[in-house]
Write a protein that holds these residues in place. Structure first.
Motif, mmCIF file in Angstrom:
data_model
loop_
_atom_site.group_PDB
_atom_site.id
_atom_site.type_symbol
_atom_site.label_atom_id
_atom_site.label_comp_id
_atom_site.label_asym_id
_atom_site.label_seq_id
_atom_site.Cartn_x
_atom_site.Cartn_y
_atom_site.Cartn_z
ATOM 1 N N ILE A 151 -9.781 -61.386 7.642
ATOM 2 C CA ILE A 151 -8.479 -61.853 7.122
ATOM 3 C C ILE A 151 -8.602 -63.330 6.749
ATOM 4 N N GLU A 152 -9.338 -64.082 7.564
ATOM 5 C CA GLU A 152 -9.518 -65.505 7.300
ATOM 6 C C GLU A 152 -10.332 -65.732 6.035
ATOM 7 N N ARG A 153 -11.311 -64.846 5.789
ATOM 8 C CA ARG A 153 -12.208 -64.994 4.638
ATOM 9 C C ARG A 153 -11.517 -64.571 3.342
ATOM 10 N N ALA A 154 -10.478 -63.723 3.445
ATOM 11 C CA ALA A 154 -9.959 -63.054 2.248
ATOM 12 C C ALA A 154 -9.087 -63.971 1.409
ATOM 13 N N GLY A 155 -9.091 -63.732 0.097
ATOM 14 C CA GLY A 155 -8.190 -64.419 -0.818
ATOM 15 C C GLY A 155 -6.808 -63.797 -0.784
ATOM 16 N N LEU A 156 -6.752 -62.485 -0.536
ATOM 17 C CA LEU A 156 -5.474 -61.794 -0.319
ATOM 18 C C LEU A 156 -5.653 -60.966 0.945
ATOM 19 N N ALA A 157 -4.872 -61.273 1.974
ATOM 20 C CA ALA A 157 -5.017 -60.574 3.242
ATOM 21 C C ALA A 157 -3.728 -59.836 3.553
ATOM 22 N N ILE A 158 -3.857 -58.577 3.958
ATOM 23 C CA ILE A 158 -2.690 -57.768 4.275
ATOM 24 C C ILE A 158 -2.835 -57.311 5.721
ATOM 25 N N VAL A 159 -1.880 -57.677 6.552
ATOM 26 C CA VAL A 159 -1.916 -57.257 7.948
ATOM 27 C C VAL A 159 -1.091 -55.975 8.038
ATOM 28 N N ALA A 160 -1.772 -54.838 7.962
ATOM 29 C CA ALA A 160 -1.093 -53.541 7.981
ATOM 30 C C ALA A 160 -2.126 -52.474 8.284
ATOM 31 N N ASP A 161 -1.668 -51.254 8.485
ATOM 32 C CA ASP A 161 -2.588 -50.160 8.767
ATOM 33 C C ASP A 161 -3.238 -49.693 7.466
ATOM 34 N N ALA A 162 -4.562 -49.522 7.490
ATOM 35 C CA ALA A 162 -5.300 -49.208 6.263
ATOM 36 C C ALA A 162 -4.911 -47.842 5.699
ATOM 37 N N GLN A 163 -4.628 -46.850 6.569
ATOM 38 C CA GLN A 163 -4.318 -45.496 6.058
ATOM 39 C C GLN A 163 -3.094 -45.544 5.137
ATOM 40 N N ASP A 164 -2.014 -46.220 5.618
ATOM 41 C CA ASP A 164 -0.773 -46.260 4.845
ATOM 42 C C ASP A 164 -0.982 -46.982 3.516
ATOM 43 N N VAL A 165 -1.742 -48.085 3.576
ATOM 44 C CA VAL A 165 -1.965 -48.853 2.351
ATOM 45 C C VAL A 165 -2.791 -48.041 1.359
ATOM 46 N N MET A 166 -3.791 -47.295 1.857
ATOM 47 C CA MET A 166 -4.605 -46.467 0.951
ATOM 48 C C MET A 166 -3.747 -45.410 0.260
ATOM 49 N N GLN A 167 -2.874 -44.762 1.052
ATOM 50 C CA GLN A 167 -1.967 -43.755 0.488
ATOM 51 C C GLN A 167 -1.106 -44.374 -0.604
ATOM 52 N N ALA A 168 -0.537 -45.548 -0.293
ATOM 53 C CA ALA A 168 0.377 -46.200 -1.243
ATOM 54 C C ALA A 168 -0.379 -46.622 -2.501
ATOM 55 N N LEU A 169 -1.649 -47.076 -2.334
ATOM 56 C CA LEU A 169 -2.454 -47.498 -3.494
ATOM 57 C C LEU A 169 -2.731 -46.321 -4.412
ATOM 58 N N ILE A 170 -3.104 -45.172 -3.807
ATOM 59 C CA ILE A 170 -3.398 -43.987 -4.627
ATOM 60 C C ILE A 170 -2.129 -43.549 -5.354
ATOM 61 N N ALA A 171 -0.991 -43.580 -4.635
ATOM 62 C CA ALA A 171 0.272 -43.187 -5.259
ATOM 63 C C ALA A 171 0.613 -44.129 -6.414
#
Lengths: 256, 392
Positions: free
Chosen positions: B365-385
């Motif tokens: 998260i510290e290294r990232a240019g865009l960091a999202i503190v959330a569960d990866a499964q939900d974000v993956m679902q939302a990205l595909i949608a």
């Protein structure tokens, strides 16, 4: 189709032994897939270019020139008589100045086209053309249709060379010719033993403090801390990620 | 520092009350010229009070007292543009500018050109089509050479024309497959000396490795030079002018390359070390089928952390990090990866990092240019949608 492969006397990257450069053995494989090929080498001895015989080359013409002479005029003098349709060469000849200029100079003097960084060569649909697949960075390719006669330089990503076979190497023929007299000597540059130098720190600020430069060397960027979303809804997060990926250009822009 | 020497007798005499038979003193009286004036801390802090807050807040920066002068100071902080009106000589740079963007290597080239140009010279960018970010990279002038697309023969002919018409002192190319190709074509076309693959660059001399890296050759700067990556630092000064200059169109030439078509890399088969966009799964990803669907939808090469490869959930070839592949990607998208030091070593060469993780304090998260503190499964679902919605 008359095919000629240009060979150079390379040095092993680790041991420094004289070897046939790998990329030229790869060029030889591409040439043999198209038809019968001949080798051409200008240098004081036929070895190590004669190793190409073991990789399937039937005939090598060795033009004998002094070690410090420029190989281009000697190569051009013998190639003018042969009039080859296709000349294959390594991306960069090895063991000499390694400027990569020799194929360009040969192509220019013989009035041939040049295509760089091939990983595959096949016969074109129209007569007198070849299709060249060119290697690009990041795994991409480019398909080129080129009019013959042409010089094609080969990229290290081309298929691996044929295995070396001792019997085939014994059956191959090496024909040694003397270079035409009055060849100009190559320009000599000031030389000294190679010394490795520290690498430039790519993302380091030019005039930052020691801690900033250390952080840059470890890959942490100061801009990285700013953009943190804590517990967004998944939809918000997805929108932010897609917008960011589009802004940095890895994702194509939204259609309409 | 010198302190005034006290004169106790004089002080005492100054406090003497006139009149009366006996000598009398008023010890409470303060001598006017003595020492520093007494501070009134309450009045001082009352002056520093900023209104509009529930709690009293003080502005100790000194800005409150100097409000009128701060307006004058803000006027010249607008971005300064360095202008070279009549350059003594021109240094040309031919950036690759793949996808109309300057790469890090291209920016380093402008840094080298600025080093050669000094204060009197100007840096000319020879580009095909519109390229963004030339002003901040350090270009004083822009000259168009042909149309974007693969045309090394036309490009070399156009630069050869500019070489004589603009009187360029030096021309710099990146030592890449395209830049190096055009440089060598130009060298044989114009007969100018080429110094290729410069590894040590200074304002007066250049050096390169030769004979299987056994020797290094050194020479004074040549008219044509190709510069290796990471040999020079990029330009970091103020923005330059980037003024477009008109140039006569090049004469038509006979081309031997009849057709050129770019075939984009198949992300599923591209090796991780050369992939441009890598999406990577870590221990926070439990649904790997969903992860593969996401990688396909994004057009990214799938990678994984050591945890998943050790568990046998992803192939060993896809491992990112010190014991796996070291990436050179433009963007790294980490899903459910905390960022072990060995993993971050593999990502060090990536330009942009996007991270999704449940732990706010993870190294990734510290290294990232865009960091999202959330569960990866939900974000993956939302990205595909979201991608499906855009595609529909």
């Amino acid at each position: 189709m008359k095919i000629v492969v240009l060979l150079s006397a390379g040095l092993h990257p680790v041991s420094g032994q004289s070897i046939l450069p790998k990329v030229e053995a790869q060029a030889l494989r591409l040439a043999l897939a198209l038809g019968e090929a001949r080798g051409r080498h200008a240098g004081p001895t036929a070895f190590p270019a004669s190793d190409a015989l073991g990789h399937g080359l039937p005939h090598l013409v060795h033009v004998e020139i002094p070690a410090e002479a420029d190989p281009v005029p000697a190569l051009v003098a013998t190639l003018e008589a042969d009039q080859p349709d296709l000349i294959l060469a390594g991306r960069r000849g090895q063991g000499g100045d390694e400027t990569g200029l020799a194929p360009y100079a040969v192509a220019s003097r013989l009035g041939m086209a040049l295509v760089s960084d091939a990983i595959a060569v096949e016969r074109g649909e129209a007569d007198g053309t070849v299709i060249v697949h060119q290697a690009l960075p990041k795994g991409a390719r480019r398909r080129l249709v080129v009019r013959l006669p042409a010089v094609v330089t080969v990229h290290p990503d081309a298929p691996a060379p044929r295995a070396f076979a001792y019997g085939v190497a014994r059956r191959g023929i090496v024909e040694t010719r003397l270079a035409p007299p009055g060849l100009p000597a190559a320009e000599r540059l000031e030389e000294r033993p190679y010394r490795r130098r520290p690498k430039l720190m790519r993302s380091a600020p030019a005039c930052g403090s020691a801690s900033e430069r250390l952080a840059a060397a470890m890959g942490a960027t100061s801009s990285g801390v700013a953009n943190v979303m804590v517990n967004p809804t998944p939809e918000e997060a997805a929108r932010a990620i897609l917008a960011h990926l589009r802004a940095i250009g890895v994702l194509p822009p939204k259609a309409a | 520092m010198t302190r005034l020497r006290r004169n106790p007798r004089g002080e005492r005499a100054a406090k003497a009350v006139a009149g009366g038979a006996r000598i009398r003193f008023d010890l409470a009286a303060r001598a006017e010229d003595r020492g520093r004036p007494r501070r009134d801390p309450r009045a001082e802090s009352a002056e520093l009070l900023i209104g509009g807050h529930a709690r009293p807040r003080l502005d100790r920066s000194g800005a409150a007292g100097a409000a009128p002068s701060s307006v004058e100071e803000t006027a010249p902080t607008a971005p300064k543009i360095a202008v070279v009106e009549s350059p003594a000589f021109l240094i040309a740079v031919v950036p690759d500018a793949l996808g109309e963007r300057l790469s890090q290597h291209d920016r380093q080239l402008f840094g080298a050109a600025r080093m050669l140009a000094g204060a009197d010279g100007a840096v000319v960018a020879l580009v095909a089509g519109e390229v963004e970010g030339l002003a901040s990279a350090g270009a004083d002038r822009i000259v168009a050479i042909g149309e974007p697309g693969y045309d090394p023969e036309g490009r070399a002919a156009a630069i050869a024309g500019a070489l004589s018409s603009l009187g360029l002192r030096y021309v710099l190319f990146p030592e890449t497959s395209d830049g190096g190709d055009v440089a060598r074509r130009l060298a044989v076309l114009s007969g100018e000396p080429l110094f290729s693959d410069v590894e040590q660059f200074s304002a007066t001399s250049v050096s390169r490795a030769a004979r299987g890296r056994r020797v290094e050759q050194r020479a004074a700067s040549k008219r044509l030079m190709t510069v290796a990556a990471d040999a020079v630092a990029a330009y970091a000064g103020p923005e330059r002018e980037a003024r477009p200059e008109p140039v006569a169109p090049a004469a038509p030439i006979k081309r031997a390359i009849l057709d050129a078509r770019r075939i984009t890399a198949d992300p599923a088969t591209t090796p991780l070390t050369v992939a441009d966009f890598v999406v990577s799964a870590g221990n926070g990803v439990t649904d790997l089928a969903l992860f593969r669907r996401l990688a396909e939808a994004l057009g990214a090469t799938p990678g994984a952390s050591r945890m998943l490869c050790d568990a046998g959930l992803m192939p060993r070839e896809s491992q990112v990090g010190a014991s796996g592949s070291v990436l050179t990607a433009t963007c790294y998208f980490a899903l459910g990866i905390a960022g072990a030091p060995q993993h971050l070593q593999g990502v060090a060469g990536c330009e942009h990092v996007v991270a999704v993780n449940t732990d706010l304090h993870a190294a990734m998260i510290e290294r990232a240019g865009l960091a999202i503190v959330a569960d990866a499964q939900d974000v993956m679902q939302a990205l595909i949608a979201a991608l499906k919605e855009e595609g529909a």
